[in-house]
Design a protein around this motif. Structure first.
Motif, PDB file in Angstrom:
ATOM      1  N   VAL A 417      24.660  43.366 -67.099  1.00 44.33           N
ATOM      2  CA  VAL A 417      23.938  43.349 -65.825  1.00 44.33           C
ATOM      3  C   VAL A 417      22.746  44.295 -65.870  1.00 44.33           C
ATOM      4  O   VAL A 417      21.644  43.961 -65.433  1.00 44.33           O
ATOM      5  CB  VAL A 417      24.897  43.723 -64.675  1.00 44.33           C
ATOM      6  CG1 VAL A 417      24.136  43.812 -63.362  1.00 44.33           C
ATOM      7  CG2 VAL A 417      26.016  42.714 -64.574  1.00 44.33           C
ATOM      8  N   VAL A 418      22.964  45.490 -66.408  1.00 45.08           N
ATOM      9  CA  VAL A 418      21.884  46.483 -66.450  1.00 45.08           C
ATOM     10  C   VAL A 418      20.703  45.964 -67.265  1.00 45.08           C
ATOM     11  O   VAL A 418      19.539  46.099 -66.860  1.00 45.08           O
ATOM     12  CB  VAL A 418      22.410  47.812 -67.028  1.00 45.08           C
ATOM     13  CG1 VAL A 418      21.259  48.776 -67.282  1.00 45.08           C
ATOM     14  CG2 VAL A 418      23.415  48.441 -66.071  1.00 45.08           C
ATOM     15  N   LEU A 419      20.985  45.356 -68.409  1.00 46.41           N
ATOM     16  CA  LEU A 419      19.907  44.913 -69.294  1.00 46.41           C
ATOM     17  C   LEU A 419      19.411  43.505 -68.988  1.00 46.41           C
ATOM     18  O   LEU A 419      18.258  43.184 -69.290  1.00 46.41           O
ATOM     19  CB  LEU A 419      20.382  44.972 -70.751  1.00 46.41           C
ATOM     20  CG  LEU A 419      20.725  46.366 -71.285  1.00 46.41           C
ATOM     21  CD1 LEU A 419      21.226  46.272 -72.721  1.00 46.41           C
ATOM     22  CD2 LEU A 419      19.529  47.296 -71.210  1.00 46.41           C
ATOM     23  N   GLY A 420      20.267  42.669 -68.393  1.00 45.71           N
ATOM     24  CA  GLY A 420      19.890  41.282 -68.197  1.00 45.71           C
ATOM     25  C   GLY A 420      19.527  40.882 -66.793  1.00 45.71           C
ATOM     26  O   GLY A 420      18.786  39.913 -66.594  1.00 45.71           O
ATOM     27  N   ALA A 421      20.051  41.608 -65.778  1.00 46.33           N
ATOM     28  CA  ALA A 421      19.832  41.190 -64.388  1.00 46.33           C
ATOM     29  C   ALA A 421      18.905  42.103 -63.625  1.00 46.33           C
ATOM     30  O   ALA A 421      18.497  41.774 -62.515  1.00 46.33           O
ATOM     31  CB  ALA A 421      21.175  41.091 -63.660  1.00 46.33           C
ATOM     32  N   GLY A 422      18.576  43.274 -64.170  1.00 45.60           N
ATOM     33  CA  GLY A 422      17.696  44.189 -63.457  1.00 45.60           C
ATOM     34  C   GLY A 422      18.474  45.143 -62.574  1.00 45.60           C
ATOM     35  O   GLY A 422      19.695  45.261 -62.662  1.00 45.60           O
TER      36      GLY A 422
END
Length: 490
Positions: A417-422
Motif C-alpha cells: 500500500v505504501v509503495l503502490g497506493a500512495g
C-alpha cells in the motif's frame, strides 16, 4: 545486572543442580541404580526444575509489577500544574519515561556524564539541549519537575533491577537446595518431574491466549487514552484525515472513514484478482492436472507466498504502476494521473494472495471424500458437473476459510500500500486515484518526529483497535457461513 546475565546465572545454577542431584541419588545407593525409585536423570531434573521454575516465575512477576510500582512512586512527584489542559497524568508519565530513557541512552553512549544526568540540581534547559544534541529526545522542552521525576524513575529502576537480581538468584539457589534435600532412594522423582513438565506444557499452551489478551488490553488502554483527548464521535464519523503535530493536540482532523474506505477498496480489488485465479488454479491442480504437472506447478505457485512484501511493493512501484500508466494514463485513456493508485496496489496484492487461496483450496478440495465423486459419476454426472454440484459445495466451508485468510492478509498489508497506493486519505470511487489504508497510517503516525503524548500518535492504537474489531467481525461471519453449510453436507 543485564537480564541476559541473570538468566544465564539461573541456568548455570540449574545445570549444577542437575549434576549434583544425579550424583547424590547415585551416592545414596552406592551406585546401584536398581535401588532407586526413578532413573538418576529424574533426580537431577527435579533439582533443576526446582531451581529454574520458581526463579523464572519470580522474574516474570517482578518484571510485570516493577513498572506499576515505579510509576506510582514517580507519579506522586509530578505536580498538577504539569498536566496541561487536554492532557492527562498518564501522558506526562510517558514523557517522564521517555526522558529517563534518553538519559540512560546518553550515559551508555558516553555522551553524558552519569553525575550530570543524576544531578538533582541540574538545569532542565541544559539537560534538554544536551539530549537534543545527542539525538536522544523528541520533546520540545523538559521542565524541571519532569526532569526530577525522570531522575527518580532511573533511581527506582536501578534499585529494582538490583533487588530483582538478588531475589531471583536467591530463589534459584534455595530451590536447588530444596531439590537436593529431597533426593533419596525412596523419593518419587519421576512422578514429580512428569507432573512439573505437564504443568509447563499447560503454561506453554496458555501463552497464545495470554498473548492475545495482552495485545487486546494494550490496544484498549491506549485507545481509551486517545478518546479522552479526542472525541470518539469525530473519529468514527469524520470524513477528513489531517493530523497536525502542532502542540499537544493541535487542530487535527482524525476521521477514520477515509482510511477504512481505502482499506476495503484495495482489499476488494485484491480479492477480485486472487479469489477467481486461486480457486480456478486449485480446481485444475486437484481435479484435472496429472501428477507430474501437479508436482511442478504447486511448488512453483507457492513460491509466491515466500516473496517478501517489500519486493511486491517495489514491483508495484516500478513495474505495475508504469504499465497501468501506459494504458490508463495521459497517453492512454486519461483516467490515471500517477502510477500510485488503488488499482496498482490491488493488482499486486491480489497476485500476492493467489497462493493463499490456491494452496488452501487445493488441500480442502482434495480432502473431499472420493466416495462423493464416485456416487456422482455413478448417477451419470460428468466431471464438470461433479465438480460444480458435488465437490465445490462440499468443500465450501474450507474455501470460505481460505478466502477469509486472504482477506485478513489483504486488510493487514502495509508495504504494498505504501509503495503502490500512495498516502492520500480520500473518499472516492475512482480506482485509479491514490488512496491509503489503516495499516499504512498506523506506521506513519508512529514514525518520525512525533510527540507520543499527543492524540496524533495515540490515534495509531485507536486505528489498530478498529482494525481488530473489523477482523473479528469477519471471522465471526465466516464461522457462521462455515457452520451453516457444514451442517448441510455432513
Amino acid at each position: 545486572m543485564p537480564l541476559l546475565w541473570l538468566i544465564l546465572i539461573v541456568l548455570g545454577i540449574a545445570a549444577a543442580g542437575y549434576l549434583l542431584g544425579r550424583g547424590r541419588a547415585l551416592a545414596s545407593v552406592g551406585g546401584d541404580r536398581r535401588a532407586l525409585h526413578s532413573l538418576p536423570s529424574y533426580y537431577g531434573a527435579n533439582v533443576a526444575l526446582k531451581a529454574v521454575v520458581p526463579a523464572v516465575l519470580l522474574l516474570l512477576v517482578w518484571l510485570l509489577a516493577q513498572p506499576f510500582y515505579v510509576n506510582s512512586v514517580v507519579s506522586g512527584l509530578i505536580p498538577d500544574s504539569e498536566i496541561a489542559e487536554g492532557s492527562s497524568r498518564g501522558l506526562v508519565l510517558a514523557e517522564v519515561r521517555r526522558t529517563a530513557d534518553g538519559l540512560d541512552a546518553a550515559v551508555a553512549a558516553g555522551q553524558m556524564d552519569e553525575g550530570f544526568a543524576g544531578n538533582a540540581g541540574a538545569d532542565a534547559a541544559e539537560v534538554t539541549q544536551k539530549l537534543k544534541d545527542a539525538g536522544q529526545i523528541v520533546t520540545s522542552q523538559i521542565t524541571a519537575p519532569i526532569l526530577r521525576a525522570a531522575q527518580e524513575y532511573r533511581v527506582q529502576n536501578a534499585a529494582g533491577r538490583l533487588w530483582m537480581a538478588i531475589a531471583v538468584i536467591a530463589v534459584a539457589v534455595l530451590g536447588a537446595l530444596w531439590g537436593l534435600r529431597e533426593t533419596s532412594a525412596e523419593f518419587r522423582a519421576r512422578n514429580v518431574v512428569e507432573t512439573g513438565i505437564r504443568a509447563l506444557l499447560i503454561g506453554a499452551a496458555s501463552i497464545a491466549i495470554l498473548t492475545t489478551i495482552g495485545i487486546v488490553l494494550s490496544l484498549v488502554f491506549n485507545t481509551v487514552e486517545f478518546f479522552r483527548l479526542y472525541p470518539a464521535s469525530d473519529f468514527f464519523t469524520g470524513l477528513n484525515w489531517a493530523p497536525s503535530f502542532s502542540g499537544r493536540g493541535g487542530a487535527s482532523d482524525l476521521g477514520v472513514l477515509p482510511l477504512l474506505w481505502g482499506t476495503f477498496y484495495i482489499s476488494i480489488v485484491a480479492l477480485a484478482v486472487a479469489v477467481p485465479i486461486g480457486l480456478f488454479s486449485a480446481i485444475y491442480l486437484s481435479e484435472y492436472a496429472t501428477p507430474r504437472v501437479r508436482a511442478v506447478a504447486k511448488p512453483m505457485l507457492e513460491i509466491l507466498a515466500g516473496i517478501p512484501t517489500i519486493v511486491y511493493g517495489l514491483f508495484a512501484l516500478l513495474t505495475v504502476g508504469p504499465l497501468l500508466m501506459t494504458v490508463f494514463g495521459k497517453e492512454g485513456l486519461g483516467w490515471m494521473q500517477a502510477g500510485t493508485a488503488v488499482m496498482t496496489a490491488g493488482l499486486v496484492m491480489g497476485i500476492m494472495l493467489i497462493p493463499f487461496v490456491s494452496s488452501l483450496s487445493d488441500d480442502i478440495i482434495n480432502a473431499v471424500p472420493q466416495a462423493l465423486r464416485d456416487g456422482a459419476y455413478g448417477l451419470g454426472a460428468t466431471k464438470s458437473e461433479t465438480i460444480r454440484q458435488v465437490v465445490l459445495p462440499a468443500a465450501l466451508p474450507g474455501i470460505v476459510g481460505a478466502i477469509l485468510l486472504a482477506a485478513s492478509r489483504a486488510i493487514g498489508e502495509t508495504m504494498i500500500v505504501v509503495l503502490g497506493a500512495g498516502a492520500a486519505a480520500r473518499l472516492s470511487l475512482n480506482p485509479f486515484e491514490a488512496m491509503t489504508t489503516v495499516t499504512a497510517k498506523i506506521v506513519s503516525q508512529l514514525t518520525g518526529d512525533a510527540d507520543f503524548a499527543s492524540p496524533e500518535a495515540l490515534v495509531a492504537f485507536a486505528l489498530g483497535m478498529t482494525l481488530f474489531v473489523i477482523t473479528l467481525g469477519l471471522n465471526i461471519f465466516a464461522l457462521y457461513i462455515v457452520r451453516k453449510y457444514r451442517e448441510q453436507y455432513e
